[in-house]
Design an enzyme around this catalytic site. Structure first.
Site, PDB file in Angstrom:
ATOM      1  N   ASN A 140      22.091  12.454  77.371  1.00 47.73           N
ATOM      2  CA  ASN A 140      22.141  13.719  78.119  1.00 47.73           C
ATOM      3  C   ASN A 140      22.999  13.575  79.377  1.00 47.73           C
ATOM      4  O   ASN A 140      23.082  12.502  79.990  1.00 47.73           O
ATOM      5  CB  ASN A 140      20.743  14.266  78.438  1.00 47.73           C
ATOM      6  CG  ASN A 140      19.838  13.305  79.166  1.00 47.73           C
ATOM      7  OD1 ASN A 140      20.020  12.101  79.109  1.00 47.73           O
ATOM      8  ND2 ASN A 140      18.846  13.846  79.850  1.00 47.73           N
ATOM      9  N   CYS A 200      15.293  19.874  71.080  1.00 51.84           N
ATOM     10  CA  CYS A 200      14.949  21.217  71.560  1.00 51.84           C
ATOM     11  C   CYS A 200      15.489  22.255  70.565  1.00 51.84           C
ATOM     12  O   CYS A 200      16.265  21.931  69.655  1.00 51.84           O
ATOM     13  CB  CYS A 200      15.521  21.444  72.960  1.00 51.84           C
ATOM     14  SG  CYS A 200      17.312  21.730  72.997  1.00 51.84           S
ATOM     15  N   GLU A 235      21.996  15.441  72.242  1.00 49.98           N
ATOM     16  CA  GLU A 235      22.511  15.867  70.934  1.00 49.98           C
ATOM     17  C   GLU A 235      23.927  16.430  71.071  1.00 49.98           C
ATOM     18  O   GLU A 235      24.748  16.303  70.162  1.00 49.98           O
ATOM     19  CB  GLU A 235      21.594  16.928  70.328  1.00 49.98           C
ATOM     20  CG  GLU A 235      20.205  16.423  69.927  1.00 49.98           C
ATOM     21  CD  GLU A 235      19.195  16.462  71.066  1.00 49.98           C
ATOM     22  OE1 GLU A 235      19.598  16.463  72.249  1.00 49.98           O
ATOM     23  OE2 GLU A 235      17.991  16.474  70.763  1.00 49.98           O
TER      24      GLU A 235
HETATM   25  N1  THU Z   1      17.032  16.840  76.611  1.00 53.51           N
HETATM   26  C1  THU Z   1      17.842  16.326  75.651  1.00 53.51           C
HETATM   27  O1  THU Z   1      18.787  15.586  75.950  1.00 53.51           O
HETATM   28  N2  THU Z   1      17.590  16.652  74.348  1.00 53.51           N
HETATM   29  C2  THU Z   1      16.562  17.445  73.925  1.00 53.51           C
HETATM   30  O2  THU Z   1      16.472  17.738  72.739  1.00 53.51           O
HETATM   31  C3  THU Z   1      15.561  17.900  74.897  1.00 53.51           C
HETATM   32  C4  THU Z   1      15.917  17.731  76.322  1.00 53.51           C
HETATM   33  C5  THU Z   1      17.333  16.538  78.011  1.00 53.51           C
HETATM   34  C6  THU Z   1      17.894  17.700  78.785  1.00 53.51           C
HETATM   35  C7  THU Z   1      17.526  17.322  80.202  1.00 53.51           C
HETATM   36  O3  THU Z   1      18.573  16.518  80.745  1.00 53.51           O
HETATM   37  C8  THU Z   1      16.283  16.482  80.072  1.00 53.51           C
HETATM   38  O4  THU Z   1      16.172  16.142  78.699  1.00 53.51           O
HETATM   39  C9  THU Z   1      15.020  17.208  80.516  1.00 53.51           C
HETATM   40  O5  THU Z   1      14.892  18.413  79.856  1.00 53.51           O
END
Ligand code: THU
Length: 136
Positions: free
Chosen positions: A48, A96, A61
Protein backbone atom coordinates in the site's frame (compact mmCIF):
# COMPACT_ATOMS: atom_id res chain seq x y z
CA UNK A 1 -10.43 -24.48 -10.75
CA UNK A 2 -6.61 -24.75 -10.46
CA UNK A 3 -5.22 -26.18 -7.25
CA UNK A 4 -2.11 -24.99 -5.44
CA UNK A 5 -0.17 -26.98 -2.89
CA UNK A 6 0.64 -25.65 0.57
CA UNK A 7 4.28 -25.00 -0.40
CA UNK A 8 3.16 -22.68 -3.20
CA UNK A 9 0.79 -20.85 -0.83
CA UNK A 10 3.59 -20.44 1.71
CA UNK A 11 5.79 -18.98 -1.02
CA UNK A 12 3.06 -16.47 -1.88
CA UNK A 13 2.50 -15.54 1.76
CA UNK A 14 6.23 -15.05 2.21
CA UNK A 15 6.34 -12.77 -0.86
CA UNK A 16 3.40 -10.82 0.57
CA UNK A 17 5.19 -10.40 3.92
CA UNK A 18 8.31 -9.17 2.11
CA UNK A 19 6.19 -6.67 0.14
CA UNK A 20 4.60 -5.49 3.39
CA UNK A 21 8.07 -4.35 4.49
CA UNK A 22 8.06 -1.95 1.53
CA UNK A 23 4.69 -0.36 2.31
CA UNK A 24 4.35 3.40 2.65
CA UNK A 25 1.79 3.72 5.44
CA UNK A 26 2.74 6.72 7.60
CA UNK A 27 -0.92 7.69 8.25
CA UNK A 28 -2.68 4.45 9.12
CA UNK A 29 0.42 2.58 10.34
CA UNK A 30 -1.28 -0.39 8.70
CA UNK A 31 1.27 -1.75 6.23
CA UNK A 32 -0.11 -4.23 3.71
CA UNK A 33 1.69 -6.53 1.30
CA UNK A 34 0.18 -8.61 -1.48
CA UNK A 35 1.51 -11.30 -3.81
CA UNK A 36 -0.03 -13.27 -6.64
CA UNK A 37 0.92 -16.15 -8.88
CA UNK A 38 0.43 -15.41 -12.57
CA UNK A 39 -0.43 -17.99 -15.25
CA UNK A 40 2.98 -17.41 -16.89
CA UNK A 41 4.82 -18.36 -13.68
CA UNK A 42 5.61 -14.87 -12.42
CA UNK A 43 4.97 -13.81 -8.85
CA UNK A 44 3.87 -10.20 -8.74
CA UNK A 45 3.75 -8.16 -5.56
CA UNK A 46 2.43 -4.89 -4.23
CA UNK A 47 2.38 -2.71 -1.11
CA UNK A 48 0.00 0.00 0.00
CA UNK A 49 1.05 3.54 -0.83
CA UNK A 50 -0.70 6.14 1.31
CA UNK A 51 -1.14 9.83 0.71
CA UNK A 52 -1.61 12.91 2.89
CA UNK A 53 -4.93 13.26 1.07
CA UNK A 54 -6.09 10.09 2.76
CA UNK A 55 -8.85 9.25 0.27
CA UNK A 56 -6.46 8.75 -2.62
CA UNK A 57 -4.44 6.05 -0.87
CA UNK A 58 -3.45 3.13 -3.07
CA UNK A 59 -4.10 -0.31 -1.64
CA UNK A 60 -1.45 -3.02 -1.97
CA UNK A 61 -3.62 -4.67 -4.63
CA UNK A 62 -3.32 -1.55 -6.80
CA UNK A 63 0.46 -1.64 -6.91
CA UNK A 64 0.35 -5.42 -7.47
CA UNK A 65 -1.78 -4.86 -10.57
CA UNK A 66 0.66 -2.23 -11.74
CA UNK A 67 3.39 -4.84 -11.37
CA UNK A 68 1.30 -7.39 -13.31
CA UNK A 69 0.64 -5.13 -16.28
CA UNK A 70 4.04 -3.45 -16.37
CA UNK A 71 6.11 -6.64 -16.26
CA UNK A 72 3.85 -8.80 -18.46
CA UNK A 73 4.35 -9.65 -22.11
CA UNK A 74 2.83 -7.12 -24.52
CA UNK A 75 0.38 -9.66 -25.99
CA UNK A 76 -0.52 -11.33 -22.71
CA UNK A 77 -0.09 -9.29 -19.55
CA UNK A 78 -0.87 -12.36 -17.49
CA UNK A 79 -3.83 -13.76 -15.62
CA UNK A 80 -3.86 -13.98 -11.83
CA UNK A 81 -4.19 -17.56 -10.53
CA UNK A 82 -3.72 -17.24 -6.77
CA UNK A 83 -3.53 -14.22 -4.45
CA UNK A 84 -2.34 -13.70 -0.87
CA UNK A 85 -2.37 -10.53 1.19
CA UNK A 86 -1.12 -9.69 4.68
CA UNK A 87 -1.51 -6.71 6.97
CA UNK A 88 0.03 -6.05 10.35
CA UNK A 89 -2.23 -8.59 12.06
CA UNK A 90 -1.68 -12.36 11.90
CA UNK A 91 -3.43 -14.28 9.15
CA UNK A 92 -4.70 -13.35 5.74
CA UNK A 93 -6.06 -9.90 4.91
CA UNK A 94 -9.06 -10.06 2.62
CA UNK A 95 -9.19 -7.42 -0.11
CA UNK A 96 -11.46 -4.41 0.33
CA UNK A 97 -14.51 -4.12 -1.92
CA UNK A 98 -12.85 -1.89 -4.49
CA UNK A 99 -9.86 -4.22 -4.74
CA UNK A 100 -12.13 -7.25 -5.21
CA UNK A 101 -13.41 -5.50 -8.33
CA UNK A 102 -9.87 -4.63 -9.48
CA UNK A 103 -8.72 -8.23 -8.98
CA UNK A 104 -11.79 -9.54 -10.84
CA UNK A 105 -10.63 -7.78 -13.99
CA UNK A 106 -7.32 -9.67 -14.02
CA UNK A 107 -8.20 -12.96 -12.35
CA UNK A 108 -11.91 -13.48 -12.82
CA UNK A 109 -14.26 -15.57 -10.72
CA UNK A 110 -11.78 -18.46 -10.36
CA UNK A 111 -8.91 -16.48 -8.85
CA UNK A 112 -8.01 -18.24 -5.61
CA UNK A 113 -7.80 -15.84 -2.66
CA UNK A 114 -5.97 -16.84 0.49
CA UNK A 115 -8.22 -16.84 3.53
CA UNK A 116 -7.81 -18.18 7.06
CA UNK A 117 -9.29 -21.66 6.96
CA UNK A 118 -8.49 -22.17 3.29
CA UNK A 119 -8.44 -20.32 -0.03
CA UNK A 120 -11.71 -19.30 -1.66
CA UNK A 121 -12.48 -18.35 -5.25
CA UNK A 122 -12.95 -14.64 -5.86
CA UNK A 123 -16.56 -15.42 -6.81
CA UNK A 124 -17.15 -16.21 -3.13
CA UNK A 125 -15.99 -12.71 -2.14
CA UNK A 126 -17.53 -10.97 -5.16
CA UNK A 127 -20.54 -12.93 -6.37
CA UNK A 128 -21.84 -12.20 -9.87
CA UNK A 129 -18.97 -9.78 -10.45
CA UNK A 130 -19.14 -7.23 -13.24
CA UNK A 131 -16.30 -7.71 -15.69
CA UNK A 132 -15.13 -7.26 -19.27
CA UNK A 133 -17.56 -9.99 -20.45
CA UNK A 134 -20.47 -7.67 -19.66
CA UNK A 135 -19.25 -5.05 -22.09
CA UNK A 136 -20.01 -5.19 -25.82
N1 THU B 1 -5.42 -1.61 2.48
C1 THU B 1 -4.87 -2.34 1.47
O1 THU B 1 -3.73 -2.10 1.07
N2 THU B 1 -5.62 -3.33 0.91
C2 THU B 1 -6.89 -3.67 1.30
O2 THU B 1 -7.50 -4.53 0.67
C3 THU B 1 -7.47 -3.04 2.49
C4 THU B 1 -6.77 -1.84 2.99
C5 THU B 1 -4.64 -0.51 3.05
C6 THU B 1 -5.14 0.85 2.68
C7 THU B 1 -4.60 1.69 3.82
O3 THU B 1 -3.29 2.13 3.48
C8 THU B 1 -4.51 0.75 4.99
O4 THU B 1 -4.65 -0.56 4.46
C9 THU B 1 -5.58 0.99 6.04
O5 THU B 1 -6.84 0.97 5.47
Amino acid sequence: MPELDEKAWDQLRQAARAARELAYAPYSHHPVGAAALVDDGRIVTGSNVENASIGVTLCAECSLLGDLVRTGAPGHRGRLIAFACVGPNPGALLPCGRCRQLLFEHGGADLLVDRDGGPVPLSFLLPDGFGPDQLP
